[in-house]
Write an enzyme that holds these catalytic residues in place. Structure first.
Site, PDB file in Angstrom:
ATOM      1  NE  ARG A 154      23.742 -27.765  -6.317  1.00  0.00           N
ATOM      2  CZ  ARG A 154      23.367 -28.474  -5.249  1.00  0.00           C
ATOM      3  NH1 ARG A 154      23.360 -27.911  -4.057  1.00  0.00           N
ATOM      4  NH2 ARG A 154      22.983 -29.730  -5.371  1.00  0.00           N
ATOM      5  CD  GLU A 206      -1.326  -2.309   2.153  1.00  0.00           C
ATOM      6  OE1 GLU A 206      -2.102  -2.898   2.899  1.00  0.00           O
ATOM      7  OE2 GLU A 206      -0.103  -2.597   2.033  1.00  0.00           O
ATOM      8  CB  SER A 238      15.090 -43.865  -0.575  1.00  0.00           C
ATOM      9  OG  SER A 238      15.596 -44.493   0.593  1.00  0.00           O
ATOM     10  CG  LEU A 285      13.806 -36.163  10.025  1.00  0.00           C
ATOM     11  CD1 LEU A 285      13.879 -36.037  11.543  1.00  0.00           C
ATOM     12  CD2 LEU A 285      14.794 -35.206   9.362  1.00  0.00           C
ATOM     13  CD1 TRP A 302      23.162 -39.051 -10.421  1.00  0.00           C
ATOM     14  CD2 TRP A 302      22.110 -37.946  -8.786  1.00  0.00           C
ATOM     15  NE1 TRP A 302      23.981 -38.027 -10.032  1.00  0.00           N
ATOM     16  CE2 TRP A 302      23.358 -37.319  -9.019  1.00  0.00           C
ATOM     17  CE3 TRP A 302      21.260 -37.436  -7.812  1.00  0.00           C
ATOM     18  CZ2 TRP A 302      23.779 -36.216  -8.284  1.00  0.00           C
ATOM     19  CZ3 TRP A 302      21.689 -36.337  -7.097  1.00  0.00           C
ATOM     20  CH2 TRP A 302      22.931 -35.738  -7.327  1.00  0.00           C
TER      21      TRP A 302
END
Length: 342
Positions: free
Chosen positions: A201, A47, A155, A266, A164
């Site tokens: 990145r 504003e 995983s 986790l 990967w």
């Protein structure tokens, strides 16, 4: 209002404890007199920016704002007083301010004789500041859990290798999502095994100018030579295994959106505590058959107790052999993102 929402989402505004806000001033014929948006902590609010651009022409205008004008003095003065002093005759805002410190703008404007309308495109306005709104309403950061997995939920391979699992397109997309958060959170186990940078990145692997806080959670010490301590971004060590304690400390640091990238243990702790508000899963069209699971033991022993998720979006990333599927999901279990304040 749609133009104000576009202004609120102007690129280059750093994330932080403040909401993203846009403002448009209109004359009696509905023509734009001036525009403004908030550019980050310590800068003029939307504003104020629009009023400065308008100057004396602000008198008699209608201010269209994505968030209720603030009614308190922080690093800048109250937007309500600026609107009143400028002679604005009407204010239309989308979302009421959930911050109890800044709330009360509507009442102050009405008391000053200004016409006020609210709720226009409120859903869209809340989406612009989804994590900020959630954090204020729930008194803890919004948590997005990101995982990369094979079709059989692995995983990492049996020998521990994980680079990967998913494609380059998925990794680039992960950095895009990281850049929208103000914390990247992992456990000490992830630091020991993977030694990640946890920075944001670009597609050329160059670090962006603005970096989220890197948070490492756990009771074990982090090695002095760990990459996460390299000074490329601010890092905090959260000496706890309790997800609620970790989020409370991050909330006290004015952090509103946590990007959870820790390992299966986790992730399981946050899921079991009902503290995951969004899941982003990058699924590679591969099988490993053995190896580390993407999530640890949740204590579920029967199918009736399964943790169900709502599918919000399905997107194919990459092409050819470098193709993955990104699933965006919302936990539907009790204690999740729909929990109410005490």
């Amino acid at each position: 209002m749609r133009r104000a929402l576009d202004l609120a989402q102007s690129p280059g505004v750093p994330l932080g404890p403040n909401p993203r806000v846009g403002c448009v001033l209109l004359d009696d014929e509905g023509q734009v007199v001036a525009e403004g948006h908030h550019r980050g902590a310590g800068t003029p609010h939307a504003e104020a920016a629009a009023l400065t651009e308008a100057g004396a022409a602000a008198a008699g205008t209608t201010a269209v704002v994505t968030l209720e004008p603030c009614n308190h003095t922080g690093r800048t003065g109250p937007c309500t007083e600026a609107l009143i002093a400028a002679g604005v005759c009407r204010v239309v805002f989308a979302q009421p301010d959930p911050n109890p410190v800044a709330a009360g703008g509507e009442r102050r404007l009405r008391d000053a004789g200004i016409e006020v309308d609210l709720g226009l495109l409120e859903r869209e306005a809340r989406a612009v500041n989804r994590a900020w709104t959630f954090a204020l309403e729930h008194r803890r950061p919004f948590v997005t859990w990101k995982l990369a997995t094979t079709l059989d939920g692995r995983s990492a391979a049996a020998d521990g290798t994980s680079r990967w699992i998913t494609s380059r397109a998925s990794r680039v997309d992960t950095h895009r999502l990281r850049s929208r958060c103000d914390v990247v959170l992992v456990g000490t186990g992830t630091i020991e095994v993977d030694d990640p940078r946890l920075t944001v990145r670009d597609e050329y692997d160059e670090a962006l100018a603005h970096q989220p806080l890197r948070a490492v959670m756990g009771l074990r010490d982090v090695a002095a030579g760990a990459t996460v301590l390299d000074g490329a971004a601010e890092t905090v060590l959260l000496r706890t295994r309790d997800p609620r304690e970790a989020l409370a400390e991050l909330h006290a640091r004015d952090r509103r959106h946590v990007f959870l990238e820790g390992g299966p243990t986790l992730a399981a702790a946050f899921l079991a505590a009902g503290l995951v508000d969004e899941v982003v899963a990058y699924v590679a069209p591969t099988f490993l058959g053995a190896g580390r699971s993407a999530v640890g033991d949740l204590g579920i022993t029967t199918i009736g107790d399964a943790l169900h998720l709502r599918v919000e979006d399905v997107t194919v990333l990459g092409s050819g052999e470098q193709t993955d599927v990104r699933l965006t999901l919302t936990p539907a279990h009790r204690g999740g993102p729909t929990e109410k304040r005490d």
